[in-house]
Each structure stands twice: as structure tokens, then as C-alpha cells.
Design a protein around this motif. Structure first.
Motif, PDB file in Angstrom:
ATOM      1  N   ILE A 140      57.821  40.656  38.073  1.00 47.16           N
ATOM      2  CA  ILE A 140      56.974  41.845  37.900  1.00 47.16           C
ATOM      3  C   ILE A 140      57.355  42.948  38.884  1.00 47.16           C
ATOM      4  O   ILE A 140      57.401  44.130  38.530  1.00 47.16           O
ATOM      5  N   ALA A 205      47.272  40.331  34.893  1.00 45.32           N
ATOM      6  CA  ALA A 205      47.146  41.412  33.920  1.00 45.32           C
ATOM      7  C   ALA A 205      45.692  41.610  33.503  1.00 45.32           C
ATOM      8  O   ALA A 205      45.229  42.752  33.345  1.00 45.32           O
ATOM      9  N   GLU A 209      43.575  45.099  33.792  1.00 42.70           N
ATOM     10  CA  GLU A 209      42.941  45.745  32.638  1.00 42.70           C
ATOM     11  C   GLU A 209      41.434  45.888  32.790  1.00 42.70           C
ATOM     12  O   GLU A 209      40.805  46.668  32.057  1.00 42.70           O
ATOM     13  N   ASP A 407      56.534  43.052  28.983  1.00 43.47           N
ATOM     14  CA  ASP A 407      56.019  44.326  29.489  1.00 43.47           C
ATOM     15  C   ASP A 407      54.518  44.467  29.295  1.00 43.47           C
ATOM     16  O   ASP A 407      53.830  45.016  30.167  1.00 43.47           O
ATOM     17  N   GLU A 408      53.997  43.964  28.169  1.00 44.45           N
ATOM     18  CA  GLU A 408      52.562  44.133  27.908  1.00 44.45           C
ATOM     19  C   GLU A 408      51.709  43.345  28.908  1.00 44.45           C
ATOM     20  O   GLU A 408      50.522  43.632  29.081  1.00 44.45           O
ATOM     21  N   ALA A 410      53.289  42.484  32.193  1.00 47.91           N
ATOM     22  CA  ALA A 410      53.782  42.934  33.494  1.00 47.91           C
ATOM     23  C   ALA A 410      53.153  44.249  33.926  1.00 47.91           C
ATOM     24  O   ALA A 410      52.830  44.429  35.110  1.00 47.91           O
ATOM     25  N   VAL A 411      52.961  45.179  32.984  1.00 49.03           N
ATOM     26  CA  VAL A 411      52.444  46.507  33.354  1.00 49.03           C
ATOM     27  C   VAL A 411      51.032  46.426  33.931  1.00 49.03           C
ATOM     28  O   VAL A 411      50.787  46.909  35.049  1.00 49.03           O
ATOM     29  N   PRO A 412      50.048  45.814  33.235  1.00 50.40           N
ATOM     30  CA  PRO A 412      48.716  45.719  33.855  1.00 50.40           C
ATOM     31  C   PRO A 412      48.673  44.785  35.062  1.00 50.40           C
ATOM     32  O   PRO A 412      47.883  44.991  35.986  1.00 50.40           O
ATOM     33  N   ARG A 414      51.012  44.561  37.268  1.00 49.52           N
ATOM     34  CA  ARG A 414      51.511  45.395  38.359  1.00 49.52           C
ATOM     35  C   ARG A 414      50.414  46.308  38.883  1.00 49.52           C
ATOM     36  O   ARG A 414      50.334  46.579  40.097  1.00 49.52           O
ATOM     37  N   VAL A 415      49.528  46.762  38.005  1.00 49.73           N
ATOM     38  CA  VAL A 415      48.402  47.601  38.427  1.00 49.73           C
ATOM     39  C   VAL A 415      47.512  46.843  39.413  1.00 49.73           C
ATOM     40  O   VAL A 415      47.123  47.357  40.466  1.00 49.73           O
TER      41      VAL A 415
END
Length: 431
Positions: A140, A205, A209, A407-408, A410-412, A414-415
Motif C-alpha cells: 500500500i 480500507a 471509508e 486499488d479499490e 489500497a486507496v481507502p 492509505r487514507v
């Protein structure tokens, strides 16, 4: 006195060459014997934990790596690393066996190693000698074109597996039905989810979210403070003990920390107790740190008057209360480094780290609280044979055992990790 590695100690106990006890005679066997069906975490602290169907599995290790001697494997690993140079970075967790750690470019806890991985953008491949959730985190935070390899895909984590995405989502829906979703007059939402670093990328994630955050054992208090500023209460998963010990030290009453069992309606609670809750703790635990007891501490104090007892916050509350101090693996290492010569330490954490510290700091007396040699089952799945296999594959241009987070997810995730990195302790708070 030379202190043997945990591997050597286990072999000596098994052969009857030294006195001692292990938690499983199978620890002397190669971990590849446990990679095939039926799936399990393998011998060691998690050997009795039920393994879920979704746990990662490892294919058969080629015979040449299973039959090679310790010396041959070491030479092959050194040769492969020399050929690969800066193209590869090997990460080694504190709990790895010495026979693996000796080849690591960086050694640390899961959070430190994630940062090390992020700091090596020139490396084409990161070989993570740890467990699955750590390799996910490295993927990530690293560059998209970097490869992350876990030498043995069966090196999971029973604690991380105790909280899966479906169960957490069901819990969240039940809490939303009970508390609603509207913030209070101060703008605090009903619940903030907090996941320990020792969790899957999917749960990181989920937190990303839902306004939540990730914590480590060293920054859990800072993260809980962050969460209480934004939420009326916290849902903490998967490790109940880290959550309970941290919140208790912050002044949260134990009776306001109900345990959520995902197999029971409302987690086994009634609406009244959940209504009073400040921290809702997931029914998860670390099987390594669950082994430590108050009786072991009492025995250490009787045997070594003046001993300094330090335990990890994943230990049960009564053990943390009975110890002199508690802290992350990094805290334990730094406490030993800073101690005056001749200090005596009884340590409540994974045996590989404890014996390594005893060897590195011979000016002290350092021993594990648990006299039974019982390493982390899943960390122990990483063996020099697997490390040699993946490194020699890279020399041939083959990437095996790659861990990739979509990615779906990893992105949240990472947040949530970035929120953790941005959280800073309030220096005005009392120590």
C-alpha cells in the motif's frame, strides 16, 4: 555465555542435549510440512487457533530448498543478494528467526518496516520477512511499480484473521441501527472505527471509508485521543487487549469497554451496556502474548529480586497491571538499550526477540517470562529455504509470492494510514 538462536534451542531441547520445554515437538520440522492440507497456522503459539477458509496458502517449496543444509542456504541467500544489489530490499520483523533476520537490510516492527519500505523507492522488489498483513501494508505504501514478496504465503496472523470484513460490516450495521448516524452537538459522530496495524488491508480500507484510522502498539493512545475528538465512542479491532490496556490508561472505565463477539447477537451485549460504552472491543487476541500470566511475573520476581518486568500491550490486562512497564517491541528494545549495565529484565513478548536481545546485550540478564519455548507460529513459517527460493527467483527474473492489494482497497486503506501518520500526541496532556 553464547546464547543460541531459538531454532538451535528448539533442536537442542528436542534432542535432549539441554533441559527445557517447547509447546510443540513439530517445531523441529521444516515449515513446508504444514503448507499442504489440512491448512493450519502451524506449530507454535497459534497452533490451536482455528484457521479461516480465506487464510492465504503456500504452494510446494521446491525440493532443493527443503533438503539444503543451513550453510548451503545461507551461502545461496548471500550470493543472490549480492547479485541483486539495490534492486531488492529485505525487511525482517523483530519476531523472525535469527537465521532469517541475519539477511535483512532493515529490522523492526510492522510500522517501522512499512516506513523502511516506503523509504526504498529505488528497490524494484521488497522481500518482506514477516506476515501477510505486513506485506499488504508495504504494498500500500510503496510505489505502484515496486513488487512486494512474502517468502511464505502461509505466514498469516491468527489475530488479524479474527476480524474479517463481513463480520466487521455486520457489527457496524448493528451499531448504526442502535446509535444512528447523526453527530452530537459537538459534531462527534456516534462511532469511530479504529483498527490495529495487525489487520487485513480490507479492514484498513473499511476504516478509511468510515472516518476511521489505523493504530500501532506505540501510538495507540494518540490514535484513541484522535478518535475521541471526532466520535462519541470507538469500535476497536481486532485486538481486545491493546484496546483495553490503552483506553484504561487513558481513564476509560473497564465497565465501559464491552467485548463484541461477532458470533452473538449485538456481540453478546444488551442495548443498555452498549449505550454506555466508550470503547467497543473486538473479540480478538494475540496467541503469543496471551501466554503470559501473572504467575510468571510472580515467579520472576521471586527468582530475581529487583527484576524489571516489561510486557507488550497485547498481553491481558491483569498481566500489564502486574508488570513494571508495558510497551511496543520498539519500546522494549530501547528500554534495554538505555539500561545501566547489570540490569535484569523479564520480558513478555515473542521469544525470538527476547533471545536476540539477550545475545546482543550480554551486560544484562534478559529472559522471557514464559519458560516454554513457543515462537509465533506464523512468523516461524518464514524459513531460509523460502528466502533463498524467492531471491534466486528474482535473479532469474521471476517474481513469486507477490502480494498485491487492489486499488479499490489500497486507496481507502492509505487514507486510514495517512490519518494515523498525521495524528500527533497532545503535549499538554499529563504523562
Amino acid at each position: 555465555m553464547t546464547i543460541a538462536s531459538v531454532d538451535t534451542t528448539i533442536q537442542l531441547i528436542s534432542s535432549g542435549s539441554i533441559d527445557g520445554a517447547t509447546c510443540a515437538p513439530e517445531l523441529v520440522d521444516g515449515p513446508w510440512l504444514f503448507d499442504s492440507a489440512p491448512p493450519s497456522y502451524g506449530p507454535g503459539a497459534s497452533q490451536d487457533d482455528p484457521i479461516p477458509a480465506f487464510a492465504p496458502k503456500q504452494g510446494e517449496l521446491p525440493e532443493e530448498y527443503r533438503t539444503a543444509s543451513k550453510e548451503e542456504l545461507a551461502e545461496r541467500i548471500r550470493a543472490a543478494k549480492a547479485t541483486l544489489g539495490d534492486r531488492v530490499a529485505v525487511m525482517g520483523h523483530f519476531y523472525q528467526r535469527d537465521e532469517v533476520v541475519q539477511f535483512a537490510d532493515f529490522v523492526g516492527d510492522s510500522f517501522q518496516l512499512a516506513n523502511f519500505a516506503k523509504a526504498r523507492p529505488e528497490a524494484e522488489t521488497i522481500v518482506f520477512c514477516g506476515v501477510h498483513f505486513m506485506a499488504e501494508t508495504a504494498d500500500i505504501v510503496s510505489r505502484p511499480e515496486q513488487n512486494v514478496i512474502l517468502p511464505n504465503l502461509a505466514a498469516g496472523c491468527s489475530m488479524a484473521d479474527m476480524a474479517d470484513l463481513d463480520s466487521v460490516q455486520e457489527c457496524w450495521e448493528a451499531l448504526e441501527e442502535l446509535y444512528g448516524t447523526e453527530p452530537d452537538a459537538d459534531g462527534r459522530v456516534p462511532v469511530i472505527p479504529v483498527t490495529y496495524m495487525n489487520s487485513s488491508a480490507a479492514l484498513k480500507a473499511f476504516c478509511g471509508e468510515h472516518g476511521g484510522i489505523v493504530c500501532t502498539s506505540s501510538n495507540a493512545a494518540t490514535v484513541l485521543q484522535w478518535a475521541f475528538e471526532r466520535g462519541q465512542r470507538v469500535l476497536f479491532f481486532p485486538d481486545q487487549h491493546l484496546g483495553r490496556n490503552t483506553a484504561k490508561a487513558m481513564g476509560v472505565p473497564v465497565e465501559r469497554m464491552p467485548l463484541w463477539n461477532p458470533r452473538k447477537p449485538l456481540g453478546g451485549n444488551d442495548e443498555a451496556s452498549l449505550g454506555e460504552a466508550q470503547v467497543i472491543l473486538w473479540h480478538g487476541f494475540c496467541s503469543v502474548h496471551k501466554r503470559f500470566t501473572v504467575g510468571q511475573i510472580e515467579h520472576a520476581r521471586a527468582e530475581f529480586p529487583g527484576v524489571r518486568v516489561i510486557v507488550h500491550p497485547e498481553c491481558p490486562m491483569e498481566v500489564v497491571d502486574a508488570a513494571d512497564e508495558y510497551g511496543s517491541t520498539d519500546y522494549i528494545v530501547k528500554a534495554i538499550q538505555a539500561a545501566p549495565a547489570g540490569s535484569t529484565f523479564a520480558i513478555g513478548t515473542e521469544i525470538n526477540l527476547v533471545q536476540r536481545l539477550a545475545a546482543e546485550y550480554p551486560q544484562h540478564t534478559i529472559f522471557c517470562l514464559d519458560s516454554v519455548v513457543c515462537p509465533c507460529s506464523t512468523m516461524y513459517r518464514i524459513h531460509p529455504g523460502y528466502l533463498a527460493w524467492v531471491l534466486e527467483g528474482l535473479v532469474r527474473g521471476e517474481v513469486v509470492n507477490q502480494v498485491r492489494v487492489a486499488d479499490e482497497v489500497a486507496v481507502p486503506a492509505r487514507v486510514a494510514l495517512e490519518r494515523m501518520l498525521a495524528a500527533r500526541p497532545d503535549t499538554t496532556m499529563a504523562a
